[in-house]
Design a protein around this motif. Structure first.
Motif, short mmCIF file in Angstrom:
data_model
loop_
_atom_site.label_atom_id
_atom_site.label_comp_id
_atom_site.label_asym_id
_atom_site.label_seq_id
_atom_site.Cartn_x
_atom_site.Cartn_y
_atom_site.Cartn_z
N VAL A 73 0.85 -1.19 0.00
CA VAL A 73 0.00 0.00 0.00
C VAL A 73 0.89 1.24 0.00
CG1 VAL A 73 -1.86 1.26 1.14
CG2 VAL A 73 -1.73 -1.24 1.36
N THR A 74 0.68 2.14 -0.95
CA THR A 74 1.43 3.39 -0.97
C THR A 74 0.61 4.49 -0.32
OG1 THR A 74 0.63 4.19 -3.12
CG2 THR A 74 2.52 2.68 -3.14
N GLY A 75 1.32 5.51 0.18
CA GLY A 75 0.64 6.62 0.84
C GLY A 75 -0.05 6.18 2.12
N ALA A 76 0.60 5.32 2.89
CA ALA A 76 -0.05 4.69 4.05
C ALA A 76 0.21 5.40 5.36
CB ALA A 76 0.40 3.23 4.16
N SER A 77 0.78 6.59 5.33
CA SER A 77 1.08 7.27 6.59
C SER A 77 -0.15 7.95 7.18
CB SER A 77 2.20 8.30 6.39
OG SER A 77 1.79 9.30 5.47
N ARG A 78 -1.21 8.15 6.38
CA ARG A 78 -2.40 8.81 6.89
C ARG A 78 -3.56 8.56 5.92
NH1 ARG A 78 -1.70 15.29 5.50
NH2 ARG A 78 -1.18 15.05 3.29
N GLY A 79 -4.74 9.03 6.32
CA GLY A 79 -5.90 9.04 5.43
C GLY A 79 -6.31 7.66 4.95
N LEU A 80 -6.73 7.60 3.69
CA LEU A 80 -7.24 6.36 3.12
C LEU A 80 -6.16 5.27 3.09
CD1 LEU A 80 -9.50 4.77 1.74
CD2 LEU A 80 -8.74 5.75 -0.45
N GLY A 81 -4.93 5.64 2.77
CA GLY A 81 -3.85 4.66 2.71
C GLY A 81 -3.62 3.99 4.06
N GLU A 82 -3.62 4.78 5.12
CA GLU A 82 -3.48 4.22 6.47
C GLU A 82 -4.64 3.28 6.77
OE1 GLU A 82 -2.70 6.06 10.88
OE2 GLU A 82 -4.45 6.79 9.78
N ALA A 83 -5.87 3.71 6.44
CA ALA A 83 -7.04 2.89 6.72
C ALA A 83 -7.00 1.58 5.93
CB ALA A 83 -8.31 3.67 6.40
N LEU A 84 -6.55 1.62 4.69
CA LEU A 84 -6.42 0.41 3.89
C LEU A 84 -5.39 -0.54 4.50
CD1 LEU A 84 -6.55 2.01 0.34
CD2 LEU A 84 -8.21 0.36 1.24
N ALA A 85 -4.25 0.00 4.89
CA ALA A 85 -3.21 -0.84 5.48
C ALA A 85 -3.71 -1.48 6.78
CB ALA A 85 -1.96 -0.01 5.73
N ASP A 95 3.15 4.91 13.56
CA ASP A 95 3.12 4.13 14.80
C ASP A 95 1.85 3.30 14.93
OD1 ASP A 95 5.58 5.19 15.47
OD2 ASP A 95 4.75 6.78 16.74
N ALA A 96 0.72 3.81 14.42
CA ALA A 96 -0.54 3.07 14.51
C ALA A 96 -0.46 1.76 13.73
CB ALA A 96 -1.69 3.93 13.99
N LEU A 97 0.22 1.79 12.59
CA LEU A 97 0.38 0.56 11.81
C LEU A 97 1.24 -0.44 12.56
CD1 LEU A 97 0.96 1.92 8.18
CD2 LEU A 97 -1.19 1.19 9.24
N ALA A 98 2.31 0.03 13.17
CA ALA A 98 3.19 -0.86 13.93
C ALA A 98 2.44 -1.50 15.09
CB ALA A 98 4.41 -0.10 14.42
N ALA A 99 1.59 -0.70 15.77
CA ALA A 99 0.82 -1.22 16.90
C ALA A 99 -0.18 -2.26 16.44
CB ALA A 99 0.12 -0.07 17.63
N ARG A 100 -0.88 -2.00 15.34
CA ARG A 100 -1.86 -2.96 14.83
C ARG A 100 -1.17 -4.26 14.39
NH1 ARG A 100 -6.91 -2.77 12.25
NH2 ARG A 100 -7.33 -1.03 13.67
#
Length: 250
Positions: free
Chosen positions: A9-21, A40-45
């Motif tokens: 997933v590209t652009g995953a640091s915020r917004g839709l990309g983060e939600a998709l990841a 950090d939210a991705l790492a925690a999940r």
């Protein structure tokens, strides 16, 4: 650990990309994200779900960085997964302005590099990596209604999204054995919308419409749209309609 699904997933640091990841994270999966910042939210999940996560920090608006990441990506994909997914989500709406004011060559070039060129580079690397594997492989390009309908003040954005749509159609016509689609996600409450609402009316005459949509609570939440997109991506008929809009699907 053998990953059942490998998702990029590209652009995953915020917004839709983060939600998709976040939505892709489950035990037995490997999620690779590409963004300018670590999340950090991705790492925690990932830790909570047992999902393997690799965050790649890069600015895909920089052609050299995009090319380097694409080359590294091909080598990073394990060869034994059941499904491979590439979601090209990263994008920018800038520069915003009437055609007579689009004079910043660097800004225009950066937009095309991020919205179009990086997609081509990552897709080429993805195709080379997955084609020998005979696995279920899917590419989803996040487009926009702006690529299909002209919007005054968005000459660059409309042009890049139209290019993305047509490139996706070419991918489909070439029949690489990979399912592909270019999807308009609707109007989402993200940082891009904040940028749009901050535009001057002289540059973007429709700015008040977007401000009103925000004030009236008409913007979709990223997590809700991501959930709908991931259900769409999982459908058996994914890729049958190459240019699609999530608002056509429940």
């Amino acid at each position: 650990m053998q990953a059942s699904t490998v998702a990029i997933v590209t652009g995953a640091s915020r917004g839709l990309g983060e939600a998709l990841a976040l939505g892709l994270m489950q035990q037995g999966s490997l999620v690779l994200t590409i963004a300018r910042r670590q999340n950090d939210a991705l790492a925690a999940r990932a830790a909570a779900t047992g999902c393997a996560l690799k965050q790649i920090q890069a600015d895909l608006a920089d052609p050299a960085a995009a090319e380097r990441v694409a080359q590294d990506l091909a080598a990073a994909l394990p060869p034994d997964a059941q499904r491979y997914i590439l979601i090209n989500n990263a994008g920018t709406v800038e520069p915003i302005g009437q055609a007579s004011n689009l004079t910043n060559a660097a800004a225009i070039t950066a937009a095309f590099s991020l919205n179009v060129s990086s997609v081509m580079l990552l897709t080429a690397a993805f195709l080379k990596a997955v084609q020998p594997l005979q696995a279920d492989s899917r590419i989803l390009n996040i487009s926009s209604g702006a690529g299909r309908n002209p919007m005054p003040g968005w000459g660059v954005y409309c042009a890049t999204k139209a290019a993305l749509d047509h490139y996706t159609s070419v991918l489909h016509a070439e029949n690489h054995g990979v399912r592909v689609a270019s999807l308009a996600p609707g109007v989402i409450d993200t940082g891009m919308q904040e940028q749009i609402r901050g535009s001057a009316a002289a540059d973007f005459p429709n700015v008040q419409r977007f401000a009103d949509m925000h004030a009236q609570g008409q913007l979709s939440a990223p997590a809700d749209v991501a959930a709908r997109i991931l259900r769409y991506l999982d459908h058996n008929d994914f890729g049958t309609t190459v240019l699609d809009d999530i608002r056509n699907h429940a």
